[in-house]
Design an enzyme around this catalytic site. Structure first.
Site, PDB file in Angstrom:
ATOM      1  N   ASN A  17      91.552  57.904  43.442  1.00 42.49           N
ATOM      2  CA  ASN A  17      91.293  59.333  43.216  1.00 42.49           C
ATOM      3  C   ASN A  17      91.579  59.711  41.762  1.00 42.49           C
ATOM      4  OD1 ASN A  17      90.452  60.954  45.697  1.00 42.49           O
ATOM      5  ND2 ASN A  17      92.035  59.596  46.527  1.00 42.49           N
ATOM      6  N   ASN A 110      97.303  68.709  46.911  1.00 46.35           N
ATOM      7  CA  ASN A 110      97.364  67.355  47.468  1.00 46.35           C
ATOM      8  C   ASN A 110      96.024  67.033  48.118  1.00 46.35           C
ATOM      9  OD1 ASN A 110      98.659  64.903  48.533  1.00 46.35           O
ATOM     10  ND2 ASN A 110      98.581  65.919  50.534  1.00 46.35           N
ATOM     11  N   HIS A 112      94.376  64.840  51.181  1.00 46.24           N
ATOM     12  CA  HIS A 112      94.808  64.194  52.419  1.00 46.24           C
ATOM     13  C   HIS A 112      93.576  63.694  53.171  1.00 46.24           C
ATOM     14  CE1 HIS A 112      97.321  63.362  55.871  1.00 46.24           C
ATOM     15  NE2 HIS A 112      96.375  63.896  56.626  1.00 46.24           N
ATOM     16  N   THR A 144     102.844  73.106  50.198  1.00 47.34           N
ATOM     17  CA  THR A 144     103.929  74.008  50.620  1.00 47.34           C
ATOM     18  C   THR A 144     104.989  73.153  51.307  1.00 47.34           C
ATOM     19  OG1 THR A 144     102.870  74.423  52.746  1.00 47.34           O
ATOM     20  CG2 THR A 144     102.329  75.959  50.963  1.00 47.34           C
TER      21      THR A 144
HETATM   22  C1  GRF Z   1      93.889  58.630  49.716  1.00 45.09           C
HETATM   23  O1  GRF Z   1      93.276  58.356  50.945  1.00 45.09           O
HETATM   24  C2  GRF Z   1      94.538  59.986  49.734  1.00 45.09           C
HETATM   25  O2  GRF Z   1      93.826  60.934  50.485  1.00 45.09           O
HETATM   26  C3  GRF Z   1      95.841  59.681  50.409  1.00 45.09           C
HETATM   27  O3  GRF Z   1      96.233  58.437  49.893  1.00 45.09           O
HETATM   28  C4  GRF Z   1      95.079  57.715  49.488  1.00 45.09           C
HETATM   29  C5  GRF Z   1      95.255  57.385  48.046  1.00 45.09           C
HETATM   30  O4  GRF Z   1      94.216  56.582  47.552  1.00 45.09           O
HETATM   31  N1  GRF Z   1      96.784  60.742  50.207  1.00 45.09           N
HETATM   32  P1  GRF Z   1      94.126  56.296  45.997  1.00 45.09           P
HETATM   33  O5  GRF Z   1      95.500  55.828  45.546  1.00 45.09           O
HETATM   34  O6  GRF Z   1      93.710  57.563  45.313  1.00 45.09           O
HETATM   35  O7  GRF Z   1      93.115  55.210  45.848  1.00 45.09           O
END
Ligand code: GRF
Length: 224
Positions: A17, A110, A112, A144
């Site tokens: 990400n 965040n 998720h 939160t």
């Molecule tokens: C993603 O699926 C995110 O939604 C979750 O942890 C994972 C992280 O993936 N919280 P990356 O480290 O961004 O590849």
């Protein structure tokens, strides 16, 4: 032209990400300025990705601190020093202590991997499959005190296919996560999103339901 949004990102592992945000900002699709990337795992891929992109990256090891509070205080002191306007948690696998959640309320988001409020916590893909869901996805929300429970800003939906494993479903969700996070941070950089109490404001109007990622990577208000 408004000034780019100054962001810090916290990640614990792979950092895909983070990479999506780095790529979007490098290609001029995201008006952000990188304040820094931080990790509780000093050897994480996320820190390597940040450094490769020329972004300041810092690992802070919980093992070097007396307890969770001391670790969080050190981490958030370091984050505060680089003066971000927004903190993005992207695969950051620790719970942030209340004091720092409160200090950054409305300025910390965040991502998720589920359609919250369904499946907060871990193993979201396996749980969605076990429940026989026809649809799954990802959510970006304000952070939160409630774990994965803050006001949802935007969601991306994917179909669950017959024969999906947690792995195949997770890959489909992850591809959407990248577009979802980029689109949400872009909307924040454009000043289009805010948290007012527990309500998410989009262009000044309260969202009754999260924005939805469309096929072009844009965010749309869901039909009433
Ligand atoms: C993603 O699926 C995110 O939604 C979750 O942890 C994972 C992280 O993936 N919280 P990356 O480290 O961004 O590849």
């Amino acid at each position: 032209m408004t000034a780019p949004l100054r962001i810090a990102l916290l990640a614990s592992g792979r950092g895909s990400n983070l990479q999506a945000l780095l790529d979007a900002s490098r290609h001029g699709r995201l008006a952000v300025e990188w304040a820094g990337v931080f990790s509780d795992r000093p050897a994480s891929c996320a820190l390597e990705r940040a450094r490769a992109a020329g972004v300041d990256a810092r690992g802070i090891d919980p093992a070097d601190h007396a307890d969770r509070t001391a670790f969080d205080n050190a981490l958030f002191a370091a984050v505060s020093r680089v003066q971000p306007q927004l903190i993005v948690l992207a695969g950051y696998m620790r719970i942030v202590s209340h004091r720092h959640v409160r200090d950054w309320r409305g300025k910390m988001i965040n991502i998720h991997p589920s359609l919250l409020p369904k499946y907060p916590g871990l193993r979201t893909h396996a749980r969605a499959l076990a429940a026989g869901e026809a649809e799954h996805g990802a959510t970006v929300h304000y952070v939160t005190q409630e774990l994965d429970g803050g006001p949802a800003i935007a969601q991306a939906r994917v179909p669950v296919h017959a024969g999906d494993s947690a792995d195949s479903l997770g890959k489909r969700v992850l591809a959407c996560e990248h577009a979802l996070l980029v689109a949400t941070v872009a909307a924040m950089a454009d000043g289009r999103l805010a948290l007012h109490g527990d309500a998410v404001l989009h262009d000044g109007a309260r969202l009754a339901a999260p924005l939805e990622l469309d096929a072009d990577g844009g965010l749309q208000r869901p039909p009433c």
